[in-house]
Design an enzyme around this catalytic site. Structure first.
Site, mmCIF file in Angstrom:
data_model
loop_
_atom_site.group_PDB
_atom_site.id
_atom_site.type_symbol
_atom_site.label_atom_id
_atom_site.label_comp_id
_atom_site.label_asym_id
_atom_site.label_seq_id
_atom_site.Cartn_x
_atom_site.Cartn_y
_atom_site.Cartn_z
ATOM 1 N N HIS A 56 0.882 -1.171 0.000
ATOM 2 C CA HIS A 56 0.000 0.000 0.000
ATOM 3 C C HIS A 56 0.919 1.220 0.000
ATOM 4 C CE1 HIS A 56 -2.318 -3.080 2.295
ATOM 5 N NE2 HIS A 56 -3.367 -2.583 1.651
ATOM 6 N N ASP A 59 2.370 1.883 3.371
ATOM 7 C CA ASP A 59 3.300 0.897 3.957
ATOM 8 C C ASP A 59 4.729 1.395 3.768
ATOM 9 O OD1 ASP A 59 1.128 -0.783 4.363
ATOM 10 O OD2 ASP A 59 1.488 -1.943 2.535
ATOM 11 N N MET A 90 2.876 -5.782 -7.649
ATOM 12 C CA MET A 90 1.532 -5.236 -7.377
ATOM 13 C C MET A 90 1.623 -4.089 -6.379
ATOM 14 S SD MET A 90 -0.885 -5.336 -4.717
ATOM 15 C CE MET A 90 -1.460 -6.796 -3.873
ATOM 16 N N GLU A 183 -10.826 -6.519 -4.960
ATOM 17 C CA GLU A 183 -10.794 -7.536 -3.904
ATOM 18 C C GLU A 183 -12.028 -7.414 -3.016
ATOM 19 O OE1 GLU A 183 -7.075 -7.625 -1.805
ATOM 20 O OE2 GLU A 183 -7.941 -8.712 -0.107
ATOM 21 N N LYS A 185 -14.692 -8.605 0.138
ATOM 22 C CA LYS A 185 -14.651 -9.114 1.522
ATOM 23 C C LYS A 185 -16.028 -8.868 2.121
ATOM 24 C CE LYS A 185 -11.801 -8.844 5.705
ATOM 25 N NZ LYS A 185 -10.659 -8.182 6.374
ATOM 26 N N GLU A 219 -9.495 -13.522 -2.281
ATOM 27 C CA GLU A 219 -8.666 -13.907 -1.124
ATOM 28 C C GLU A 219 -9.303 -15.076 -0.384
ATOM 29 O OE1 GLU A 219 -6.826 -10.974 1.451
ATOM 30 O OE2 GLU A 219 -7.426 -12.131 3.216
ATOM 31 N N HIS A 222 -11.333 -14.267 2.742
ATOM 32 C CA HIS A 222 -12.547 -13.467 2.608
ATOM 33 C C HIS A 222 -13.754 -14.314 2.210
ATOM 34 C CE1 HIS A 222 -9.892 -9.643 1.915
ATOM 35 N NE2 HIS A 222 -9.641 -10.255 3.049
ATOM 36 N N ASP A 247 -4.967 -13.624 -3.489
ATOM 37 C CA ASP A 247 -4.445 -13.471 -2.127
ATOM 38 C C ASP A 247 -4.595 -14.802 -1.402
ATOM 39 O OD1 ASP A 247 -3.788 -10.845 -2.548
ATOM 40 O OD2 ASP A 247 -5.144 -10.014 -1.038
ATOM 41 N N ASP A 257 -11.354 -12.099 10.687
ATOM 42 C CA ASP A 257 -10.379 -12.258 9.597
ATOM 43 C C ASP A 257 -9.049 -12.760 10.175
ATOM 44 O OD1 ASP A 257 -8.932 -11.981 7.298
ATOM 45 O OD2 ASP A 257 -8.974 -9.787 7.285
ATOM 46 N N ASP A 259 -6.341 -14.510 8.598
ATOM 47 C CA ASP A 259 -5.102 -14.324 7.824
ATOM 48 C C ASP A 259 -3.998 -15.308 8.201
ATOM 49 O OD1 ASP A 259 -6.087 -12.297 6.214
ATOM 50 O OD2 ASP A 259 -5.268 -10.678 7.440
ATOM 51 N N ASP A 289 -1.234 -13.023 1.449
ATOM 52 C CA ASP A 289 -1.758 -11.905 2.236
ATOM 53 C C ASP A 289 -2.134 -12.472 3.603
ATOM 54 O OD1 ASP A 289 -2.751 -9.605 3.213
ATOM 55 O OD2 ASP A 289 -4.433 -9.424 1.825
HETATM 56 C C1 XLS Z 1 -7.748 -7.136 4.112
HETATM 57 C C2 XLS Z 1 -7.272 -7.234 2.753
HETATM 58 C C3 XLS Z 1 -6.106 -6.327 2.414
HETATM 59 C C4 XLS Z 1 -5.972 -6.192 0.929
HETATM 60 C C5 XLS Z 1 -5.071 -5.097 0.457
HETATM 61 O O1 XLS Z 1 -8.410 -8.017 4.640
HETATM 62 O O2 XLS Z 1 -6.950 -8.565 2.471
HETATM 63 O O3 XLS Z 1 -4.950 -6.815 2.998
HETATM 64 O O4 XLS Z 1 -5.518 -7.382 0.352
HETATM 65 O O5 XLS Z 1 -5.537 -3.863 0.844
HETATM 66 MG MG MG Z 2 -6.140 -9.303 0.729
HETATM 67 MG MG MG Z 3 -7.673 -9.915 3.906
#
Ligand code: XLS
Ligand code: MG
Ligand code: MG
Length: 385
Positions: A56, A59, A90, A183, A185, A219, A222, A247, A257, A259, A289
């Protein structure tokens, strides 16, 4: 130490800066790891054998950095990428961290917020282009509601469309040649996010001015949060020619979430996903991710990142073993039928079909041996076959 599961550049494994630099903050607890400066994160990825780093805007470049500070940071980051043999495939934009986005970004009610969100995204596109990124991900983390009293949801869809159309024009005007990857979610951080699933985006994209420029970034976590079959979503995106990015991580259904490290929660689902990606010849980035457990120090973060890549490669090998297994292939051949269509419609063909006799009971009585097929699959996954 190199072995069969050692990541290579050709595997296209990438990590977000935000993933390995994740400090383990959660809604109930403070960070447990010290900050990891971006250039050190790149060094770590190089050491681990990853191919790419994604980011991002913020970041890397703090939101309040001056133009001079920004240029110095970017110059040093590019040098770190070069020194450690890591590319940036990316880029994306944070439209969720700053308080200005509390009511959304592209869909916010305040037109000033919507304009600022586009301005911030254009700058993030400039940054990504400078770093060599060819995919631009848009995750609308704040594009949602806690109460639907705040706006009509179809207005949100229209505002989102306006924003993406604007950014596509910017992409053309700047000659960036990005492909955008949307993306989805279902929730978190908003109570509900408008574009809840990959399927929502597959319906939205054809309504854009430049649909060819826009695809999806599904993802694992998600779709799994929503209790959906992730591989099915990926397959539909692939079929539509829209799988621009992916992702990878892991997640238990119905939870916050999580991850998790790829394959950590459901290695079986991960197997079918890897098998799908490899079978169809997806050649985009395999982006992780995910982040390390909150229990970990940076040695644990390395173990986490190594584990993501290693598990992918192990499952890839198992998918090849599955494809080469004569017993499995015999069942598949007997049970799968083929993809032959019923035939083109014509009045004659329809008349013929209307008059055809089907031996319904015999067809229905046939066992398909999926129990056996599944057990053989399980034995491959568990490593005894
Ligand atoms: C959050 C998302 C985020 C995106 C990028 O849950 O996965 O990490 O991939 O902004
Ligand atoms: Mg993501
Ligand atoms: Mg995510």
């Amino acid at each position: 130490m190199s072995d069969a599961y050692q990541p290579q550049a050709a595997h296209k494994f990438s990590f977000g800066l935000w993933t390995i630099s994740n400090r383990g903050r959660d809604p109930f607890g403070e960070p447990v790891r010290d900050p990891l400066p971006p250039n050190d994160a790149v060094a770590m990825l190089g050491e681990l054998g990853a191919w790419g780093v994604n980011l991002h805007d913020n970041d890397l470049v703090p939101i309040d950095a001056t133009a001079t500070e920004r240029d110095t940071i970017v110059r040093e980051f590019k040098a770190a990428m070069r020194d450690h043999g890591v590319v940036c495939p990316m880029a994306t934009v944070s439209l969720f961290t700053d308080p200005i986005f509390k009511d959304g970004a592209f869909t916010a009610n305040d037109p000033q917020v919507r304009a600022y969100a586009i301005q911030k995204t254009m700058s993030a596109m400039d940054l990504g282009a400078e770093l060599g990124a060819s995919t631009f991900v848009l995750w609308g983390g704040r594009e949602g509601t806690e109460t639907d009293a705040c706006r009509r949801p179809d207005d949100a869809v229209k505002r989102l469309r306006d924003a993406v159309n604007y950014l596509c024009e910017y992409n053309i005007a700047q000659g960036y040649q990005y492909r955008f990857a949307m993306e989805a979610k279902p929730n978190e951080p908003r109570g509900d996010i408008y574009m809840a699933t990959t399927g929502n985006y597959l319906g939205f994209i054809p309504t854009l001015d430049h649909p060819e420029m826009v695809g999806v970034n599904p993802e694992v976590a998600h779709e799994t949060m929503a209790g959906l079959n992730f591989t099915h979503a990926v397959a539909q995106a692939w079929d539509a020619g829209k799988l621009f990015h992916i992702d990878l991580n892991d997640q238990n259904p119905g939870r916050y979430d999580q991850d998790f490290r790829f394959g950590a929660a459901n290695p079986r689902a991960a197997f079918f996903l890897v098998k799908f990606l490899e079978d169809v010849g997806y050649d985009g980035p395999r982006h992780f991710d995910a982040h390390a457990y909150r229990t970990e120090d940076y040695e644990g973060v390395k173990a986490f990142a190594r584990g993501c890549m290693r598990t992918y490669l192990i499952l890839k090998e198992k998918a090849a073993r599955w494809n080469a297994d004569p017993e499995i292939q015999a069942i598949v051949k007997a049970a799968h039928g083929d993809n032959a269509p019923v035939g083109r419609f014509s009045a004659d063909a329809a008349r013929e079909l209307a008059n055809r006799t089907f031996d319904r009971k015999t067809i229905a009585a046939r066992g398909l041996a999926y129990e056996q097929l599944d057990q053989l699959t399980t034995e491959i996954i568990l490593g005894v076959r």
